[in-house]
Design a protein around this motif. Structure first.
Motif, PDB file in Angstrom:
ATOM      1  N   LEU A 177       5.690 -25.043 -30.397  1.00  0.00           N
ATOM      2  CA  LEU A 177       5.142 -25.455 -29.107  1.00  0.00           C
ATOM      3  C   LEU A 177       3.661 -25.086 -29.082  1.00  0.00           C
ATOM      4  O   LEU A 177       3.307 -23.914 -29.232  1.00  0.00           O
ATOM      5  CB  LEU A 177       5.865 -24.745 -27.962  1.00  0.00           C
ATOM      6  N   ALA A 178       2.796 -26.079 -28.900  1.00  0.00           N
ATOM      7  CA  ALA A 178       1.344 -25.880 -28.929  1.00  0.00           C
ATOM      8  C   ALA A 178       0.902 -25.250 -30.243  1.00  0.00           C
ATOM      9  O   ALA A 178       0.266 -24.199 -30.270  1.00  0.00           O
ATOM     10  CB  ALA A 178       0.888 -25.031 -27.737  1.00  0.00           C
ATOM     11  N   THR A 184      -7.791 -22.232 -34.459  1.00  0.00           N
ATOM     12  CA  THR A 184      -8.463 -22.356 -33.173  1.00  0.00           C
ATOM     13  C   THR A 184      -9.933 -22.684 -33.407  1.00  0.00           C
ATOM     14  O   THR A 184     -10.542 -22.259 -34.386  1.00  0.00           O
ATOM     15  CB  THR A 184      -8.345 -21.043 -32.379  1.00  0.00           C
ATOM     16  N   GLY A 185     -10.509 -23.449 -32.476  1.00  0.00           N
ATOM     17  CA  GLY A 185     -11.910 -23.812 -32.602  1.00  0.00           C
ATOM     18  C   GLY A 185     -12.190 -24.772 -33.743  1.00  0.00           C
ATOM     19  O   GLY A 185     -13.320 -24.868 -34.207  1.00  0.00           O
ATOM     20  N   SER A 186     -11.160 -25.511 -34.173  1.00  0.00           N
ATOM     21  CA  SER A 186     -11.339 -26.332 -35.364  1.00  0.00           C
ATOM     22  C   SER A 186     -12.249 -27.541 -35.135  1.00  0.00           C
ATOM     23  O   SER A 186     -12.672 -28.187 -36.075  1.00  0.00           O
ATOM     24  CB  SER A 186      -9.976 -26.820 -35.875  1.00  0.00           C
ATOM     25  N   VAL A 187     -12.569 -27.828 -33.857  1.00  0.00           N
ATOM     26  CA  VAL A 187     -13.425 -28.969 -33.570  1.00  0.00           C
ATOM     27  C   VAL A 187     -14.881 -28.681 -33.916  1.00  0.00           C
ATOM     28  O   VAL A 187     -15.693 -29.586 -34.082  1.00  0.00           O
ATOM     29  CB  VAL A 187     -13.307 -29.374 -32.080  1.00  0.00           C
ATOM     30  N   PRO A 248      -9.343 -29.147 -30.800  1.00  0.00           N
ATOM     31  CA  PRO A 248      -8.575 -30.142 -30.074  1.00  0.00           C
ATOM     32  C   PRO A 248      -7.078 -29.923 -30.289  1.00  0.00           C
ATOM     33  O   PRO A 248      -6.681 -29.246 -31.232  1.00  0.00           O
ATOM     34  CB  PRO A 248      -9.030 -31.460 -30.699  1.00  0.00           C
ATOM     35  N   TYR A 249      -6.277 -30.534 -29.435  1.00  0.00           N
ATOM     36  CA  TYR A 249      -4.835 -30.361 -29.556  1.00  0.00           C
ATOM     37  C   TYR A 249      -4.309 -30.884 -30.883  1.00  0.00           C
ATOM     38  O   TYR A 249      -3.266 -30.452 -31.378  1.00  0.00           O
ATOM     39  CB  TYR A 249      -4.095 -31.062 -28.404  1.00  0.00           C
TER      40      TYR A 249
END
Length: 315
Positions: A177-178, A184-187, A248-249
Motif C-alpha cells: 500500500l503506497a 522517496t523524492g525520486s522526481v 511521484p506516486y
C-alpha cells in the motif's frame, strides 16, 4: 511521559471522530467490528499501551485449508502493530485468516508512547526484526510461508529481508500500500544527489529514513540485480495519484521483468471518487478489498467504487 502520550493520542482520536470505545477481544463469533479508518487503531493503543489489536497475534491460530498462509502486517514509518492496522486486522480475522502484526524499528530504551512509533531504526535492523517475527509465526502456525501486507516503509523494508535474510522462500504474496520502490523524492535529481550524500547519515529520531532516498546505499541494495522484486513471490502494488509523501506516486509503479509476477493498481483508475492519500489508502475499504483479492484471487470480493476522503480513508 505516558500521560502526555495518552493525551496526544486521545486528542487525535477525538479530532478525527474515532470512537474510543473498544470491543473486547472476540473469537470467531461474534465478528469483530470493522472500522475502515486509518486512525481506527489509536483507541486500542490508548487503552492497551503496547498491546495487540483484538484478532491479531494469536499464536495459537491454525491456518485453514481456505486460508493456508498467515498474514503478517508491516506498518509504515511512525506506525505500530496497533495504530496502522485498525482496518485490516478485523477484516482479515473475520474472513478466517490468521493475522499477525509487529512493531519494528522502535528506538530502544524509549518510554511509551514512543514504543508505538516504529520504523525509526535502520532498515537492516528492522528487517532483522521482521525475520525473527516471521520465523516465530511460521513455527507457531506450522505454515510453510506467509503473506505480507505493508504500508509505506512497510512496502520497502521487507525487500531487505527477502533478499538478504532468507525471506525469499518464506513469502508467497507481497501486497504493498503506497509503495516507494523507486525511493522517496525520486522526481528530483537534486533529491537523488541528496540521497547519495546523506542516505547513510543517521537522521534525528528516524535513524534509517535516509535509506529510502533514491541515491542511498540501502536503495542500491533494495534494487540489487536491477529490480526490487524476487522471483517466485507474487507482488501487488496499490497506489494513489494523491500520494503526497511518495512523490511521484509512480515511484511505486514498477512493472515486473521476465519471471517476476507483479500487478500494479492505481485506485483512481477504476473509481474517480477515491481521494485516498498516503494515509487514507491504508484505511480505505476499496484498497482493503483489493488487498483481499490479492491474497485469494480464486475467491474475489467485489471492490466498491465509493467516495474515499483523504487523511482518514473512512468510507
Amino acid at each position: 511521559m505516558k500521560r502526555i502520550g495518552r493525551l496526544v493520542l486521545l486528542f487525535c482520536a477525538v479530532l478525527l471522530g474515532v470512537s474510543v470505545a473498544v470491543s473486547a477481544p472476540a473469537g470467531a463469533e461474534p465478528k469483530l467490528p470493522e472500522n475502515y479508518n486509518f486512525f481506527g487503531g489509536i483507541p486500542y493503543e490508548l487503552q492497551h499501551p503496547g498491546g495487540s489489536l483484538p484478532g491479531s497475534n494469536d499464536f495459537g491460530c491454525k491456518p485453514t485449508a481456505e486460508h493456508p498462509r498467515p498474514v503478517v502486517l508491516v506498518h509504515g514509518t511512525g506506525g505500530a502493530r496497533t495504530t496502522n492496522w485498525g482496518s485490516y486486522v478485523p477484516m482479515l480475522k473475520n474472513r478466517g485468516y490468521c493475522v499477525f502484526a509487529l512493531t519494528y524499528g522502535a528506538l530502544p530504551g524509549m518510554p511509551w508512547p514512543l514504543t508505538a512509533v516504529g520504523g525509526m531504526d535502520r532498515i537492516d535492523v528492522s528487517a532483522g526484526q521482521l525475520q525473527k517475527f516471521v520465523a516465530k509465526v511460521l513455527s507457531a502456525t506450522g505454515a510453510k510461508t506467509v503473506d505480507l501486507i505493508g504500508h509505506s516503509q512497510g512496502t520497502y523494508m521487507p525487500t531487505y529481508y527477502l533478499k538478504y535474510l532468507g525471506g525469499a522462500d518464506k513469502v508467497t504474496n507481497y501486497v504493498s500500500l503506497a509503495p516507494l520502490w523507486k525511493g522517496t523524492g525520486s522526481v528530483s535529481p537534486a533529491m537523488n544527489q541528496l540521497g547519495r550524500l546523506l542516505g547513510d547519515v543517521p537522521m534525528p529520531m528516524c535513524i534509517g529514513c535516509g535509506g529510502m532516498l533514491q541515491g542511498s546505499s540501502m536503495h542500491k541494495k533494495i534494487w540489487s540485480g536491477g529490480s526490487p522484486y524476487v522471483k517466485g513471490v507474487r507482488y501487488t502494488n496499490i497506489m494513489t495519484k494523491y500520494d503526497e509523501l511518495v512523490v511521484p506516486y509512480t515511484a511505486g509503479y514498477v512493472p515486473g521483468r521476465a519471471g517476476e509476477t507483479v500487478r500494479n493498481v492505481v485506485v483512481q483508475d477504476t473509481c474517480a471518487q477515491d481521494y485516498s492519500d498516503h494515509l487514507a489508502i491504508a484505511g480505505s475499504r476499496r484498497a482493503a478489498y483489493i488487498a483481499l483479492n490479492a491474497l485469494d484471487p480464486e475467491h474475489p470480493v467485489t471492490v466498491p467504487c465509493e467516495f474515499v476522503p483523504p487523511f482518514t480513508g473512512q468510507s
